[in-house]
Design a protein around this motif. Structure first.
Motif, PDB file in Angstrom:
ATOM      1  N   GLY A 223      31.865  17.126  44.082  1.00 34.51           N
ATOM      2  CA  GLY A 223      33.276  16.822  43.845  1.00 34.51           C
ATOM      3  C   GLY A 223      34.019  17.902  43.091  1.00 34.51           C
ATOM      4  N   ASP A 224      33.379  19.062  42.917  1.00 37.50           N
ATOM      5  CA  ASP A 224      33.968  20.156  42.151  1.00 37.50           C
ATOM      6  C   ASP A 224      34.720  21.125  43.049  1.00 37.50           C
ATOM      7  OD1 ASP A 224      32.779  19.170  39.849  1.00 37.50           O
ATOM      8  OD2 ASP A 224      31.057  20.532  39.980  1.00 37.50           O
ATOM      9  N   PHE A 225      35.684  21.822  42.450  1.00 28.97           N
ATOM     10  CA  PHE A 225      36.243  23.011  43.098  1.00 28.97           C
ATOM     11  C   PHE A 225      35.153  24.080  43.165  1.00 28.97           C
ATOM     12  CE2 PHE A 225      40.449  21.858  40.818  1.00 28.97           C
ATOM     13  CZ  PHE A 225      40.822  20.999  41.852  1.00 28.97           C
ATOM     14  N   HIS A 226      35.296  25.027  44.069  1.00 26.27           N
ATOM     15  CA  HIS A 226      34.437  26.208  44.032  1.00 26.27           C
ATOM     16  C   HIS A 226      34.583  26.858  42.646  1.00 26.27           C
ATOM     17  CE1 HIS A 226      34.318  26.926  48.685  1.00 26.27           C
ATOM     18  NE2 HIS A 226      33.930  25.715  48.342  1.00 26.27           N
ATOM     19  N   GLY A 227      33.579  27.608  42.265  1.00 22.25           N
ATOM     20  CA  GLY A 227      33.546  28.126  40.914  1.00 22.25           C
ATOM     21  C   GLY A 227      34.083  29.538  40.746  1.00 22.25           C
ATOM     22  N   CYS A 228      34.253  29.917  39.499  1.00 17.90           N
ATOM     23  CA  CYS A 228      34.564  31.298  39.131  1.00 17.90           C
ATOM     24  C   CYS A 228      34.132  31.472  37.673  1.00 17.90           C
ATOM     25  CB  CYS A 228      36.050  31.617  39.285  1.00 17.90           C
ATOM     26  SG  CYS A 228      37.095  30.876  38.005  1.00 17.90           S
ATOM     27  N   VAL A 229      33.933  32.693  37.287  1.00 22.49           N
ATOM     28  CA  VAL A 229      33.675  33.020  35.889  1.00 22.49           C
ATOM     29  C   VAL A 229      34.958  33.585  35.308  1.00 22.49           C
ATOM     30  CG1 VAL A 229      32.385  34.522  34.323  1.00 22.49           C
ATOM     31  CG2 VAL A 229      31.213  33.425  36.248  1.00 22.49           C
ATOM     32  N   VAL A 230      35.374  33.078  34.172  1.00 19.69           N
ATOM     33  CA  VAL A 230      36.564  33.592  33.497  1.00 19.69           C
ATOM     34  C   VAL A 230      36.162  34.848  32.729  1.00 19.69           C
ATOM     35  CG1 VAL A 230      38.362  33.124  31.796  1.00 19.69           C
ATOM     36  CG2 VAL A 230      37.594  31.305  33.352  1.00 19.69           C
ATOM     37  N   LEU A 231      36.836  35.952  32.999  1.00 17.48           N
ATOM     38  CA  LEU A 231      36.436  37.261  32.478  1.00 17.48           C
ATOM     39  C   LEU A 231      37.142  37.571  31.158  1.00 17.48           C
ATOM     40  CD1 LEU A 231      36.654  39.110  35.922  1.00 17.48           C
ATOM     41  CD2 LEU A 231      34.617  38.106  34.861  1.00 17.48           C
ATOM     42  N   ASP A 232      36.950  36.711  30.186  1.00 13.20           N
ATOM     43  CA  ASP A 232      37.626  36.884  28.901  1.00 13.20           C
ATOM     44  C   ASP A 232      37.270  38.207  28.231  1.00 13.20           C
ATOM     45  OD1 ASP A 232      38.957  34.474  29.028  1.00 13.20           O
ATOM     46  OD2 ASP A 232      37.380  33.343  28.011  1.00 13.20           O
ATOM     47  N   TYR A 233      36.076  38.705  28.487  1.00 14.10           N
ATOM     48  CA  TYR A 233      35.641  39.936  27.827  1.00 14.10           C
ATOM     49  C   TYR A 233      36.421  41.156  28.301  1.00 14.10           C
ATOM     50  CZ  TYR A 233      32.956  40.692  32.133  1.00 14.10           C
ATOM     51  OH  TYR A 233      32.584  40.854  33.446  1.00 14.10           O
ATOM     52  N   LEU A 234      37.218  41.005  29.383  1.00 13.08           N
ATOM     53  CA  LEU A 234      38.055  42.099  29.872  1.00 13.08           C
ATOM     54  C   LEU A 234      39.518  41.925  29.480  1.00 13.08           C
ATOM     55  CD1 LEU A 234      36.596  42.551  33.484  1.00 13.08           C
ATOM     56  CD2 LEU A 234      36.167  43.972  31.470  1.00 13.08           C
ATOM     57  N   ALA A 235      39.790  40.987  28.572  1.00 12.18           N
ATOM     58  CA  ALA A 235      41.177  40.666  28.224  1.00 12.18           C
ATOM     59  C   ALA A 235      41.948  41.885  27.723  1.00 12.18           C
ATOM     60  CB  ALA A 235      41.209  39.548  27.184  1.00 12.18           C
TER      61      ALA A 235
ATOM     62  N   ASN B 140      39.750  44.691  40.169  1.00  9.97           N
ATOM     63  CA  ASN B 140      39.179  43.372  40.414  1.00  9.97           C
ATOM     64  C   ASN B 140      39.881  42.343  39.528  1.00  9.97           C
ATOM     65  OD1 ASN B 140      37.220  43.886  42.444  1.00  9.97           O
ATOM     66  ND2 ASN B 140      35.838  44.752  40.930  1.00  9.97           N
ATOM     67  N   GLY B 141      39.141  41.721  38.626  1.00 10.59           N
ATOM     68  CA  GLY B 141      39.676  40.637  37.825  1.00 10.59           C
ATOM     69  C   GLY B 141      40.814  41.030  36.913  1.00 10.59           C
ATOM     70  N   VAL B 142      40.870  42.294  36.486  1.00 10.72           N
ATOM     71  CA  VAL B 142      41.904  42.685  35.526  1.00 10.72           C
ATOM     72  C   VAL B 142      43.288  42.772  36.154  1.00 10.72           C
ATOM     73  CG1 VAL B 142      40.306  43.858  33.977  1.00 10.72           C
ATOM     74  CG2 VAL B 142      41.404  45.155  35.819  1.00 10.72           C
ATOM     75  N   VAL B 143      43.391  42.568  37.451  1.00  9.66           N
ATOM     76  CA  VAL B 143      44.702  42.490  38.084  1.00  9.66           C
ATOM     77  C   VAL B 143      44.846  41.180  38.851  1.00  9.66           C
ATOM     78  CG1 VAL B 143      44.215  43.562  40.327  1.00  9.66           C
ATOM     79  CG2 VAL B 143      46.425  43.981  39.217  1.00  9.66           C
ATOM     80  N   SER B 144      43.889  40.264  38.656  1.00  5.84           N
ATOM     81  CA  SER B 144      43.885  38.999  39.394  1.00  5.84           C
ATOM     82  C   SER B 144      43.692  37.802  38.472  1.00  5.84           C
ATOM     83  CB  SER B 144      42.780  39.019  40.466  1.00  5.84           C
ATOM     84  OG  SER B 144      42.977  40.076  41.365  1.00  5.84           O
ATOM     85  N   GLY B 145      44.268  37.880  37.283  1.00 12.96           N
ATOM     86  CA  GLY B 145      44.247  36.725  36.398  1.00 12.96           C
ATOM     87  C   GLY B 145      42.993  36.537  35.583  1.00 12.96           C
ATOM     88  N   LEU B 146      42.144  37.567  35.516  1.00 11.08           N
ATOM     89  CA  LEU B 146      40.876  37.502  34.776  1.00 11.08           C
ATOM     90  C   LEU B 146      39.939  36.434  35.323  1.00 11.08           C
ATOM     91  CD1 LEU B 146      41.842  38.119  31.022  1.00 11.08           C
ATOM     92  CD2 LEU B 146      40.860  39.743  32.657  1.00 11.08           C
ATOM     93  N   VAL B 147      39.914  36.287  36.639  1.00 11.91           N
ATOM     94  CA  VAL B 147      38.915  35.418  37.257  1.00 11.91           C
ATOM     95  C   VAL B 147      37.998  36.289  38.108  1.00 11.91           C
ATOM     96  CG1 VAL B 147      40.441  33.417  37.272  1.00 11.91           C
ATOM     97  CG2 VAL B 147      40.286  34.853  39.314  1.00 11.91           C
ATOM     98  N   SER B 148      36.761  35.867  38.214  1.00 13.03           N
ATOM     99  CA  SER B 148      35.780  36.585  39.018  1.00 13.03           C
ATOM    100  C   SER B 148      35.980  36.263  40.494  1.00 13.03           C
ATOM    101  CB  SER B 148      34.364  36.167  38.615  1.00 13.03           C
ATOM    102  OG  SER B 148      34.090  34.844  39.097  1.00 13.03           O
ATOM    103  N   ARG B 149      35.214  36.937  41.338  1.00 11.50           N
ATOM    104  CA  ARG B 149      35.120  36.494  42.721  1.00 11.50           C
ATOM    105  C   ARG B 149      34.612  35.063  42.717  1.00 11.50           C
ATOM    106  NH1 ARG B 149      31.089  35.842  45.624  1.00 11.50           N
ATOM    107  NH2 ARG B 149      29.647  37.145  44.465  1.00 11.50           N
ATOM    108  N   THR B 150      35.033  34.263  43.676  1.00 10.96           N
ATOM    109  CA  THR B 150      34.651  32.850  43.662  1.00 10.96           C
ATOM    110  C   THR B 150      33.184  32.676  44.049  1.00 10.96           C
ATOM    111  OG1 THR B 150      35.397  32.452  45.944  1.00 10.96           O
ATOM    112  CG2 THR B 150      36.999  32.145  44.173  1.00 10.96           C
TER     113      THR B 150
END
Length: 363
Positions: A229-241, A209-219
């Motif tokens: 006026g925002d882009f769709h969101g994501c959670v940044v998965l820093d805890y999997l760095a 999942n995120g560990v091969v896709s830039g550390l971003v969650s599913r949108t």
């Protein structure tokens, strides 16, 4: 209103991709709670995220085996797609990958086009089934680039839901993009404009999942964290760095792309091939609905990629496998055993695998 300056690169090299997503904080919900909310109609799947855990050591072994088995195939297919895109003759290719599955493929295509001497820019944006594409992100892209240069990128197609969502969004909301093709490695549903083929094989980036896709969650698209006026969101998965393989994967996979690039034949995907593939897909989904008693076609997940995602983040009831001993499904057999999912061998399956999501309650 968010714009291109609000983009970020996740854990990728900034030269590889710009994510047009809004980093948000969103509490996770239990997988079973999430599934019940989706099936009851109380919540849309895009409003919630289940926890994304670090892959186990055993699962990483399955990933690395799948990578070694299929890296040459992925390299050849990316090279063929890049050759085809280079023939479009555009001054610039604006790759718009569909987060997350399209992002690693988009990175590889951008690098391959650069190796062919072509100018390419790569953005990654959100598209959500039943909710559409991120129009804020698309308008930001079209504010800087020509619509005729846009190419949408995904990893693969399953039943074609996202391809249909994309076509609907273009028709209803962004008619200037009517000629923009959808490009994928493997088109199981026959809905892509350009594909390297329709064979169901392991695309290694589909396994993680995120560990091969830039550390971003599913949108996500949740009114509590995403405004008009925002882009769709994501959670940044820093805890999997510490587990992140995003740069490693594209760097290693690119070796195979470059090895094939000079002699690769441009990919072509004819209307006849698409039609034949679409017919197989439609017939298969209908037969699985009858066989399993499922009432919702969204619970049928055909193909290795879709089955993998189902076992990683949904509540599957059964896993159908064409050949349980095939190396391409080793990671699926591991996940099924780990989660207690029944496995049924079916040599007549048109795909390597198919998962069926469990029905909860009367849904």
């Amino acid at each position: 209103m968010m714009g291109l300056e609000d983009g970020f690169s996740g854990s990728y090299d900034p030269a590889d991709v710009t994510f047009l997503l809004k980093a948000v904080v969103l509490p996770c919900v239990d997988v079973e709670e999430k599934e019940a909310a989706i099936q009851s109609g109380r919540r849309h799947y895009s409003e919630m995220l289940a926890p994304e855990r670090a892959p186990t050591r055993e699962y990483m072994r399955a990933f690395r085996e799948a990578f070694e088995v299929n890296r040459a195939r992925v390299g050849r297919d990316v090279a063929r797609l890049a050759k085809a895109l280079a023939l479009r003759g555009a001054d610039e290719t604006v790759l718009v990958s569909l987060a997350r599955a399209g992002t690693p493929v988009g990175v590889l295509l951008k690098r391959a086009l650069a190796a062919l001497g072509r100018k390419a820019t790569h953005y990654s944006i959100s598209i959500i089934r039943d909710r559409g594409i991120d129009l804020v992100a698309m308008r930001a892209i079209l504010g800087r680039h020509s619509a005729s240069d846009v190419v949408f990128v995904d990893g693969w197609t399953g039943k074609g839901a996202i391809g249909s969502e994309l076509a609907k969004a273009i028709s209803n909301d962004i008619p200037d993009l009517a000629g923009a093709p959808l490009c994928v490695l493997s088109d199981l549903a026959g809905v892509a404009d350009l594909a390297a083929g329709d064979e169901d094989y392991v695309i290694p980036s589909a396994i993680l999942n995120g560990v091969v896709s830039g550390l971003v969650s599913r949108t996500v698209l949740n009114d509590e964290v995403v405004g008009p006026g925002d882009f769709h969101g994501c959670v940044v998965l820093d805890y999997l760095a510490d587990m992140d393989l995003s740069r490693w994967y594209v760097d290693d996979q690119m070796e195979d792309v470059l090895a094939c690039l000079h002699n690769a034949e441009p990919a072509s995907w004819s209307r006849e091939e698409r039609s034949r593939t679409a017919a197989v897909s439609t017939a298969f989904v209908e037969s699985m609905l009858v066989q399993t008693g499922a009432k919702d076609r969204n619970r049928i997940k055909p193909g290795i990629g879709e089955a993998t995602r189902a076992l990683l983040r949904r509540m599957p009831e059964r896993l159908f496998i064409r050949d349980p001993n095939a190396r391409d499904v080793g990671h699926l057999m591991f996940l099924a055993a780990e989660r207690g999912v029944a496995v049924e061998a079916d040599p007549g399956l048109p795909y390597g695998a198919c998962a069926v999501i469990k029905t909860l309650g009367d849904a």
